[in-house]
Write a protein that holds these residues in place. Structure first.
Motif, PDB file in Angstrom:
ATOM      1  N   LEU A 145      26.751  22.389 -26.193  1.00  0.00           N
ATOM      2  CA  LEU A 145      25.763  22.010 -27.204  1.00  0.00           C
ATOM      3  C   LEU A 145      25.358  20.567 -26.941  1.00  0.00           C
ATOM      4  O   LEU A 145      26.135  19.643 -27.167  1.00  0.00           O
ATOM      5  N   GLY A 146      24.142  20.364 -26.454  1.00  0.00           N
ATOM      6  CA  GLY A 146      23.674  19.030 -26.122  1.00  0.00           C
ATOM      7  C   GLY A 146      22.620  18.536 -27.085  1.00  0.00           C
ATOM      8  O   GLY A 146      21.678  19.259 -27.406  1.00  0.00           O
ATOM      9  N   HIS A 147      22.770  17.292 -27.530  1.00  0.00           N
ATOM     10  CA  HIS A 147      21.790  16.676 -28.428  1.00  0.00           C
ATOM     11  C   HIS A 147      21.035  15.565 -27.710  1.00  0.00           C
ATOM     12  O   HIS A 147      21.636  14.713 -27.050  1.00  0.00           O
ATOM     13  N   SER A 148      19.702  15.574 -27.820  1.00  0.00           N
ATOM     14  CA  SER A 148      18.839  14.510 -27.321  1.00  0.00           C
ATOM     15  C   SER A 148      19.071  14.280 -25.826  1.00  0.00           C
ATOM     16  O   SER A 148      18.811  15.168 -25.015  1.00  0.00           O
ATOM     17  N   PRO A 173      16.298  18.280 -27.579  1.00  0.00           N
ATOM     18  CA  PRO A 173      16.541  17.721 -26.244  1.00  0.00           C
ATOM     19  C   PRO A 173      15.451  16.735 -25.820  1.00  0.00           C
ATOM     20  O   PRO A 173      14.269  16.915 -26.121  1.00  0.00           O
ATOM     21  N   TRP A 174      15.859  15.705 -25.077  1.00  0.00           N
ATOM     22  CA  TRP A 174      14.930  14.676 -24.607  1.00  0.00           C
ATOM     23  C   TRP A 174      14.360  15.117 -23.264  1.00  0.00           C
ATOM     24  O   TRP A 174      14.897  14.816 -22.213  1.00  0.00           O
ATOM     25  N   VAL A 175      13.255  15.811 -23.316  1.00  0.00           N
ATOM     26  CA  VAL A 175      12.677  16.382 -22.112  1.00  0.00           C
ATOM     27  C   VAL A 175      11.475  15.591 -21.592  1.00  0.00           C
ATOM     28  O   VAL A 175      11.010  15.834 -20.483  1.00  0.00           O
ATOM     29  N   GLN A 176      10.977  14.642 -22.389  1.00  0.00           N
ATOM     30  CA  GLN A 176       9.839  13.837 -21.950  1.00  0.00           C
ATOM     31  C   GLN A 176       9.786  12.565 -22.777  1.00  0.00           C
ATOM     32  O   GLN A 176      10.154  12.565 -23.961  1.00  0.00           O
TER      33      GLN A 176
END
Length: 332
Positions: A145-148, A173-176
Motif C-alpha cells: 500500500l503506497g501513498h503519494s 500516487p504521485w504520478v506527475q
C-alpha cells in the motif's frame, strides 16, 4: 507521541523492540546492502513474532499481509490504519524508508539529507528488505500500500521485481508534477542540468499548509511528529526531484504490471481546502495514468478525501478504508 528528538533510538538490526507508537507496535532496523538503514514496523496484534507479540486473531499467521509505504517528508504514524486491517484478519506492517521518520538519524549521521536521496531507485532495496521479513513471517500474500511518493515507488519496484508483491493499493500516487505543462517542462530542464553537477541544490520547497492542517495543534485530527512530517517549508533538492521526474516518465510509458492494482483518489484537487480535497497533487493526473500501470487496474474516487485518504475526515475516511478492505477481501 514522543518527539523525534527524544524518541527511543531505532532497534538494533534484526531485533524487534517497542515502537514510538506504543506497545501495540514493534520496530526493527533493516540494514541494507549499500550500508543504509530503513525501519520496519509491525502491528503486534495482527502479526506473528517471537518477542512477546501474539499471532493473528485465530492463533495462526494471517494469509494476507499489507506493507505500508509512506510519502515524501512523511512516515508511518497511523495506528487506526493498522487496526482497520487487523479487524479484517489482515497482518499489518509499515516501512520508514531510508532518511525518513525512524530512519532519519541514520541517514543524516552518514552525511545525507533527510527525506531525500540522489536516486529514488535505491528505495527498491528498502522494499526488498521489508518484503523479505514479511514473507519470512509466513504470510502467503503480500499487498503493498503506497501513498503519494510511496505510490510511485511501489509500482516501479513491483515492475522491476516480479513476484515480490501480489497486489498493489495506491493512495493518491504521485504520478506527475502538479504544475502546468510549461512549468513541468522548465522544471525538468532545470533539474536535468543541475541535478548531476550540483545534486544538493535547493530547487523548491514543500509547502507546509497541508501538514499543518492535519495536525491537532492547528485544529486537525492527527498527532504526529512535526520533526518527521515537517510543519515548515521543506527544501527539495535537485537530484532527488530529477529522479522523481524520471520515475514518473518511466511510469507514463507503461509498467505492464501483472498484479491487481487499486488506485484511490479524492474527488477534487484545490489549492486551499486541505482537509476535504487533494491540495498536494492533481487527481486528474492520477486517473489518467492509472491505466498505464497494467491490465488489471481499478480506480476508486473518495468524495471529500484529503491527500492522504487515510487521514480524511469522516465519512470520507471510512469510505476509503471500506473500499480498500473490500477490494483486498475480494482478491482470489
Amino acid at each position: 507521541m514522543p518527539d523525534a528528538r527524544t524518541a527511543p533510538r531505532p532497534p538494533e538490526p534484526g531485533a524487534w523492540r517497542e515502537d514510538v507508537l506504543g506497545p501495540e507496535f514493534r520496530a526493527r532496523t533493516l540494514l541494507l546492502p549499500d550500508g543504509a538503514e530503513a525501519v520496519l514496523v509491525r502491528h503486534v496484534p495482527s502479526t506473528p513474532g517471537d518477542d512477546g507479540g501474539a499471532p493473528g486473531r485465530q492463533g495462526a499467521v494471517a494469509r494476507t499481509a499489507v506493507l505500508y509505504v509512506h510519502g515524501f517528508a512523511d512516515y508511518f504514524f497511523h495506528p487506526h490504519l493498522a487496526a482497520a486491517f487487523a479487524g479484517r484478519g489482515i497482518a499489518f506492517y509499515a516501512v520508514d524508508l531510508r532518511g525518513h521518520g525512524r530512519a532519519w538519524d541514520a541517514q543524516v549521521s552518514a552525511g545525507g539529507d533527510p527525506n531525500q536521496v540522489h536516486d529514488i531507485a535505491v528505495y527498491a532495496r528498502d522494499l526488498d528488505a521489508a518484503a523479505a521479513v514479511v514473507r519470512a513471517a509466513g504470510h502467503e500474500r503480500l499487498v503493498v500500500l503506497g501513498h503519494s511518493t510511496g505510490g510511485l515507488v511501489a509500482p516501479l519496484w513491483a515492475a522491476a521485481r516480479p513476484g515480490r508483491a501480489d497486489a498493489l493499493v495506491l493512495n493518491s500516487p504521485w504520478v506527475q508534477l502538479n504544475k502546468p505543462r510549461p512549468v513541468r517542462l522548465a522544471a525538468t530542464a532545470l533539474v536535468e542540468a543541475v541535478g548531476v553537477v550540483a545534486p544538493r541544490t535547493v530547487v523548491n520547497h514543500l509547502d507546509d499548509g497541508y501538514a499543518r492542517a492535519l495536525h491537532r495543534a492547528h485544529g486537525g485530527e492527527w498527532d504526529f511528529d512535526a520533526a518527521w512530517k515537517p510543519h515548515e517549508p521543506f527544501a527539495v533538492r535537485a537530484a532527488w526531484l530529477r529522479s522523481v521526474l524520471r520515475a514518473q516518465r518511466r511510469l507514463a510509458r507503461g509498467l505492464g504490471l501483472r498484479v491487481p492494482v487499486l488506485v484511490l483518489t479524492s474527488d477534487r484537487s484545490t489549492t486551499d481546502q486541505h482537509l476535504t480535497t487533494d491540495t498536494v497533487l492533481d487527481v486528474a493526473h492520477m486517473r489518467e495514468r492509472a491505466r498505464r500501470l497494467g491490465g488489471d487496474v481499478t480506480v476508486r474516487t473518495v468524495a471529500g478525501g484529503t491527500h492522504d485518504l487515510a487521514l480524511s475526515p469522516r465519512p470520507a475516511r471510512d469510505a476509503y478504508l471500506t473500499a480498500v478492505l473490500d477490494w483486498i477481501g475480494a482478491l482470489p
